[in-house]
Design a protein around this motif. Structure first.
Motif, mmCIF file in Angstrom:
data_model
loop_
_atom_site.group_PDB
_atom_site.id
_atom_site.type_symbol
_atom_site.label_atom_id
_atom_site.label_comp_id
_atom_site.label_asym_id
_atom_site.label_seq_id
_atom_site.Cartn_x
_atom_site.Cartn_y
_atom_site.Cartn_z
ATOM 1 N N ILE A 108 0.712 -1.086 0.077
ATOM 2 C CA ILE A 108 0.052 -0.293 -0.138
ATOM 3 C C ILE A 108 0.687 1.420 -0.192
ATOM 4 O O ILE A 108 1.135 1.694 1.199
ATOM 5 C CB ILE A 108 -0.750 -0.046 0.855
ATOM 6 N N GLY A 109 1.399 1.802 -1.196
ATOM 7 C CA GLY A 109 2.088 2.740 -1.397
ATOM 8 C C GLY A 109 1.871 3.447 -1.735
ATOM 9 O O GLY A 109 0.756 3.680 -3.307
ATOM 10 N N GLU A 110 2.658 4.627 -2.750
ATOM 11 C CA GLU A 110 2.804 5.703 -3.821
ATOM 12 C C GLU A 110 2.047 5.385 -4.915
ATOM 13 O O GLU A 110 1.634 5.343 -6.005
ATOM 14 C CB GLU A 110 4.138 6.417 -3.778
ATOM 15 N N GLY A 111 3.539 4.199 -5.007
ATOM 16 C CA GLY A 111 2.830 3.002 -6.506
ATOM 17 C C GLY A 111 1.377 2.601 -7.186
ATOM 18 O O GLY A 111 1.026 2.239 -7.876
ATOM 19 N N GLN A 112 1.005 2.526 -5.727
ATOM 20 C CA GLN A 112 -0.509 1.288 -6.096
ATOM 21 C C GLN A 112 -1.447 2.375 -5.997
ATOM 22 O O GLN A 112 -2.708 2.078 -7.073
ATOM 23 C CB GLN A 112 -0.782 0.461 -4.638
ATOM 24 N N GLY A 113 -1.538 3.533 -5.204
ATOM 25 C CA GLY A 113 -2.157 4.971 -5.048
ATOM 26 C C GLY A 113 -3.798 4.243 -5.129
ATOM 27 O O GLY A 113 -4.771 5.061 -5.191
ATOM 28 N N LEU A 114 -4.131 3.208 -4.345
ATOM 29 C CA LEU A 114 -5.047 2.536 -3.423
ATOM 30 C C LEU A 114 -6.022 4.692 -2.828
ATOM 31 O O LEU A 114 -7.307 3.768 -2.708
ATOM 32 C CB LEU A 114 -4.797 1.673 -2.599
ATOM 33 N N ASP A 115 -5.126 5.198 -2.205
ATOM 34 C CA ASP A 115 -6.059 6.472 -1.449
ATOM 35 C C ASP A 115 -6.939 7.006 -2.584
ATOM 36 O O ASP A 115 -7.766 7.423 -2.629
ATOM 37 C CB ASP A 115 -5.449 7.119 -0.656
ATOM 38 N N ALA A 116 -5.964 6.866 -4.067
ATOM 39 C CA ALA A 116 -7.188 7.712 -5.466
ATOM 40 C C ALA A 116 -8.202 6.830 -5.392
ATOM 41 O O ALA A 116 -8.726 7.518 -6.617
ATOM 42 C CB ALA A 116 -6.267 8.057 -5.976
ATOM 43 N N ILE A 117 -8.364 6.027 -5.142
ATOM 44 C CA ILE A 117 -9.027 4.994 -6.094
ATOM 45 C C ILE A 117 -10.468 4.031 -5.138
ATOM 46 O O ILE A 117 -11.460 4.203 -4.952
ATOM 47 C CB ILE A 117 -8.723 3.326 -6.735
ATOM 48 N N ILE A 118 -9.539 3.953 -3.988
ATOM 49 C CA ILE A 118 -10.793 2.414 -3.197
ATOM 50 C C ILE A 118 -11.481 3.371 -2.667
ATOM 51 O O ILE A 118 -12.316 3.058 -2.268
ATOM 52 C CB ILE A 118 -10.094 1.711 -2.112
ATOM 53 N N PRO A 119 -12.024 4.756 -1.804
ATOM 54 C CA PRO A 119 -12.782 5.468 -1.258
ATOM 55 C C PRO A 119 -13.347 5.405 -1.735
ATOM 56 O O PRO A 119 -15.427 5.180 -1.988
ATOM 57 C CB PRO A 119 -11.883 6.850 -0.265
ATOM 58 N N LYS A 120 -13.040 6.305 -3.400
ATOM 59 C CA LYS A 120 -14.205 6.555 -4.258
ATOM 60 C C LYS A 120 -14.819 5.361 -5.159
ATOM 61 O O LYS A 120 -16.745 5.170 -5.110
ATOM 62 C CB LYS A 120 -13.698 7.460 -5.437
ATOM 63 N N LEU A 121 -14.540 4.069 -5.336
ATOM 64 C CA LEU A 121 -14.859 3.154 -5.826
ATOM 65 C C LEU A 121 -15.431 2.282 -4.726
ATOM 66 O O LEU A 121 -16.999 1.155 -5.319
ATOM 67 C CB LEU A 121 -13.862 1.694 -6.577
ATOM 68 N N ALA A 122 -15.863 2.066 -3.739
ATOM 69 C CA ALA A 122 -15.963 2.367 -2.805
ATOM 70 C C ALA A 122 -17.695 2.272 -1.818
ATOM 71 O O ALA A 122 -19.048 1.838 -2.777
ATOM 72 C CB ALA A 122 -15.523 1.304 -1.630
ATOM 73 N N LEU A 123 -17.609 4.014 -2.753
ATOM 74 C CA LEU A 123 -19.028 4.999 -2.279
ATOM 75 C C LEU A 123 -19.672 3.757 -2.864
ATOM 76 O O LEU A 123 -20.696 4.469 -3.627
ATOM 77 C CB LEU A 123 -18.573 6.108 -2.326
ATOM 78 N N ARG A 124 -18.925 4.483 -4.966
ATOM 79 C CA ARG A 124 -20.188 4.322 -6.103
ATOM 80 C C ARG A 124 -20.459 2.713 -6.265
ATOM 81 O O ARG A 124 -21.575 2.657 -6.416
ATOM 82 C CB ARG A 124 -19.014 4.256 -7.524
ATOM 83 N N LEU A 125 -19.211 1.913 -5.396
ATOM 84 C CA LEU A 125 -20.845 0.714 -5.733
ATOM 85 C C LEU A 125 -21.860 0.316 -4.350
ATOM 86 O O LEU A 125 -22.392 -0.550 -4.785
ATOM 87 C CB LEU A 125 -19.083 -0.647 -5.503
ATOM 88 N N GLY A 126 -21.483 0.952 -3.202
ATOM 89 C CA GLY A 126 -21.900 0.740 -2.082
ATOM 90 C C GLY A 126 -21.977 -0.506 -1.794
ATOM 91 O O GLY A 126 -21.211 -0.936 -1.822
ATOM 92 N N GLU A 127 -23.657 -0.249 -1.084
ATOM 93 C CA GLU A 127 -23.802 -1.872 -0.079
ATOM 94 C C GLU A 127 -23.752 -3.079 -1.086
ATOM 95 O O GLU A 127 -23.461 -3.929 0.306
ATOM 96 C CB GLU A 127 -24.409 -1.565 0.794
ATOM 97 N N ASP A 128 -23.825 -3.478 -1.877
ATOM 98 C CA ASP A 128 -23.588 -4.346 -2.573
ATOM 99 C C ASP A 128 -22.417 -4.713 -3.044
ATOM 100 O O ASP A 128 -22.225 -6.642 -3.476
ATOM 101 C CB ASP A 128 -24.420 -4.304 -3.900
#
Length: 359
Positions: free
Chosen positions: A189-209
């Motif tokens: 979980i580093g700069e190269g993976q950029g998870l902070d730039a995608i995981i929160p947004k994607l989780a909200l977009r996908l929702g509780e399913d």
């Protein structure tokens, strides 16, 4: 023939300890594991740790004579250490290159830090690659960079591969796709993976399913946690690294395996090593990549969809196109089994030794 393997004690994650001996002999191989000082993932900490490793490695090598020096390097300075030892011993150097360091730091380091350091990095790179007799590049995406900067070298193209532990590890699950769809990311979980730039947004977009599980550690884990808190995300779970056996179990319990590289030009040339073990498990794969890794995944891995890095809209569309089922990737596993790839690489390395004996 005797092989000296000079490496470090396992040290990647402070949150995951693995016991290992400082020295042991396995057949004709003498394994030297150097204990690094405590360090974090920051640039200065890693530089200090490497300097400590370099001093100890040169001390071990100084008492030996070698027919060839082999250095495998995801970071330039491990290759540079190999070049120093090879020149000292007046032996051929075989490099195995897994990243383009100068390219990567140009994307990752802030300009005030990069500007004074880049000339030094370029000199180290020039010294290192001009010292090599042969150079293996794990990604065809590297070819333009290295063949332009270091023409006339003997290049090879042995990729990363699938460890035996992951071969045949796919398990069919009657729960696949039932209830909430489970996405799993496992790795750094580093700069190269950029998870902070995608995981929160994607989780909200996908929702509780959907539920997302992230297993790993690294320098950007706290930033990811902070982003999840600030955005009120409640369908993402973070866990510390686990053993390989447990990791395989987690793969088999997931519906979709998730991979992501940050949106930097340097990462458009790599092949993420994680794709090989993901593919071997047989689960659907969602990969945020572009450039050469996108081409590689789309041409080599079935039931694997790519999306634009850091783009949650693109990721959601890619998920919808995945079949939530086990995919037979037997041909991929045969083609990229690590044992075969490493045998071919070793055969090529032995040619270097034979050529030295004939000269």
């Amino acid at each position: 023939m005797t092989v000296d393997l000079i490496t470090t004690m396992p040290n990647r994650y402070a949150s995951f300890d693995v016991d290992a001996k400082g020295y042991e002999e396995i057949g004709n191989t003498r394994v030297h594991r150097i204990q690094l000082p405590d360090h974090k993932s920051g640039f200065l900490d890693q530089a200090k740790a490497f300097f400590s490793y370099m001093l100890e490695a040169r001390k071990i090598a100084s008492a030996q004579s070698y027919d060839v020096v082999f250095a495998t390097s995801s970071r330039l300075f491990t290759a540079f250490l190999g070049a120093l030892i090879a020149r000292q011993k007046k032996t051929p150097l075989y490099l195995d290159i897994r990243d383009i360091f100068v390219d990567t730091v140009a994307d990752i380091l802030p300009a005030p830090i990069l500007f004074p350091l880049k000339p030094f990095f370029v000199l180290v790179e020039k010294y290192t690659f001009n010292s090599a007799s042969k150079i293996n590049l794990v990604s065809k995406g590297f070819s333009g960079y290295f063949e332009k900067k270091f023409p006339g070298k003997f290049y090879r193209w042995y990729t990363n591969g699938i460890d035996p532990d992951f071969q045949g590890s796919a398990e069919s699950s009657p729960e696949l796709g039932n209830d909430r769809t489970r996405l799993l990311y496992a790795g750094n979980i580093g700069e190269g993976q950029g998870l902070d730039a995608i995981i929160p947004k994607l989780a909200l977009r996908l929702g509780e399913d959907y539920e997302i599980l992230v297993i790993g550690d690294g320098g950007k884990k706290e930033k990811l946690k902070q982003s999840l808190r600030e955005m009120g995300v409640d369908n993402v779970t973070l866990r510390n690294p686990v053993s390989r056996d447990q990791l395989i179990r987690e793969y088999n319990q997931a519906d979709i395996l998730f991979l992501h590289l940050n949106d930097y030009p340097a990462f458009e040339k790599v092949i993420p090593s994680k794709i090989f073990e993901y593919a071997a498990v047989g689960k659907p794969i969602l990969a945020g990549v572009k450039g050469y890794p996108k081409t590689f995944i789309e041409s080599e891995v079935s039931n694997a969809n790519t999306f634009d890095p850091c783009n949650d809209v693109s990721a959601e569309a890619a998920i919808k196109g995945l079949a939530l089922s086990i995919t037979d990737r037997e041909e991929f596993v045969k083609k990229f089994g690590r044992e075969k790839i490493m045998k071919d690489l070793v055969d090529d390395l032995l040619v270097v030794i034979e050529e030295r004996g004939d000269s």
